[in-house]
Scaffold this motif. Structure first.
Motif, mmCIF file in Angstrom:
data_model
loop_
_atom_site.group_PDB
_atom_site.id
_atom_site.type_symbol
_atom_site.label_atom_id
_atom_site.label_comp_id
_atom_site.label_asym_id
_atom_site.label_seq_id
_atom_site.Cartn_x
_atom_site.Cartn_y
_atom_site.Cartn_z
ATOM 1 N N THR A 244 0.267 -6.982 -14.398
ATOM 2 C CA THR A 244 -1.008 -7.671 -14.150
ATOM 3 C C THR A 244 -1.438 -8.498 -15.353
ATOM 4 O OG1 THR A 244 -1.699 -5.880 -12.666
ATOM 5 C CG2 THR A 244 -3.416 -7.324 -13.528
ATOM 6 N N THR B 242 1.063 -11.469 -15.979
ATOM 7 C CA THR B 242 0.935 -12.511 -14.963
ATOM 8 C C THR B 242 -0.322 -13.344 -15.176
ATOM 9 O OG1 THR B 242 2.114 -11.128 -13.370
ATOM 10 C CG2 THR B 242 0.818 -12.948 -12.480
ATOM 11 N N ALA B 243 -1.394 -12.712 -15.646
ATOM 12 C CA ALA B 243 -2.639 -13.448 -15.882
ATOM 13 C C ALA B 243 -2.510 -14.476 -16.994
ATOM 14 C CB ALA B 243 -3.761 -12.465 -16.220
ATOM 15 N N ASN C 249 -6.552 -19.283 -18.718
ATOM 16 C CA ASN C 249 -6.608 -18.817 -17.327
ATOM 17 C C ASN C 249 -7.855 -17.978 -17.068
ATOM 18 O OD1 ASN C 249 -4.211 -20.089 -16.757
ATOM 19 N ND2 ASN C 249 -2.949 -18.247 -16.956
ATOM 20 N N PHE C 250 -8.249 -17.177 -18.053
ATOM 21 C CA PHE C 250 -9.438 -16.349 -17.884
ATOM 22 C C PHE C 250 -10.698 -17.201 -17.803
ATOM 23 C CE2 PHE C 250 -6.355 -13.562 -19.966
ATOM 24 C CZ PHE C 250 -6.377 -12.471 -19.112
#
Length: 226
Positions: free
Chosen positions: A53, A56-57, A77-78
């Motif tokens: 997880t 991948t993030a 990405n976040f």
């Protein structure tokens, strides 16, 4: 006059304590390597998905789904996810729904549990007990689509509808736990309160509800997990 001299035996000095750790502590350090290995293997069921997880993030869309580390760490990405889903508003909605559902569950389910627990000798309340108990055996996947359609038809696909839905979905488990606990409370406590002139409402709030503290905490946790 003669004097007798009593020979005193010299007191032996206590031997010095053995250096190092006590024997008990050394025994406690024995490691069950079979159990340790089993725990290490079972921990992979949590660590591997967690690793997948997180990694991948931080990948690009083209690298998503691969097990290896990302070629470039995409920390933005976040930020993109935060902005696209409006995370502060979503978190606020979740907090409102959770708090209201927990409070409504504690107020309603405890009332019903007390009424059923103290009237199990009556056919109607015994039917209610088994009716609510049967809700525990119905898989949520079976009723998921009908509930979603019904909530939309009644225009309850909003915060209020979710609060009511979460309160109802957990009523089977909550009543099963609460009724079992209330029936373990001696009824003599209520009889003594009635002799002093207390009503059923006052008995519930001053005797039953305070004693249900541990059970209410359990019900609140289960409701919040929904």
């Amino acid at each position: 006059m003669t004097t007798t001299t009593v020979a005193t035996k010299p007191v032996a000095e206590p031997s010095a304590k053995p250096q190092g750790r006590p024997e008990k502590f050394r025994k406690d350090r024995n490691v069950n390597w079979w159990l340790t290995a089993a725990v290490a293997v079972l921990s992979l069921t949590v660590l591997v998905p967690l690793y997948f997880t997180v990694v991948t993030a931080l990948k690009t869309p083209s690298e998503a789904g691969t097990f290896g580390l990302p070629s470039t760490w995409e920390w933005h990405n976040f930020v993109d996810a935060w902005n696209k889903v409006n995370y502060p508003k979503a978190a606020l909605n979740s907090a409102i729904i959770t708090v209201c559902a927990v409070v409504l569950t504690l107020l309603t389910n405890t009332f019903v549990a007390y009424a059923v627990a103290r009237n199990m000798d009556k056919r109607f309340f015994r039917f209610l007990y088994y009716f609510f108990l049967a809700m525990m055996f119905v898989p949520f996947t079976v009723i998921m689509l009908p509930i979603a359609k019904q909530m939309g038809t009644l225009h309850l696909d909003n915060q209020l509808g979710l609060i009511v839905l979460y309160t109802i979905l957990g009523i089977g488990t909550n009543l099963f736990i609460a009724i079992g606990f209330i029936r373990s409370i001696p009824i003599s406590l209520e009889e003594a309160a009635r002799i002093d002139g207390a009503s059923t409402w006052r008995i519930f709030w001053t005797i039953i509800f305070p004693l249900m503290g541990p059970i209410n905490a359990t019900i609140a946790i289960l409701t919040a997990l929904w």
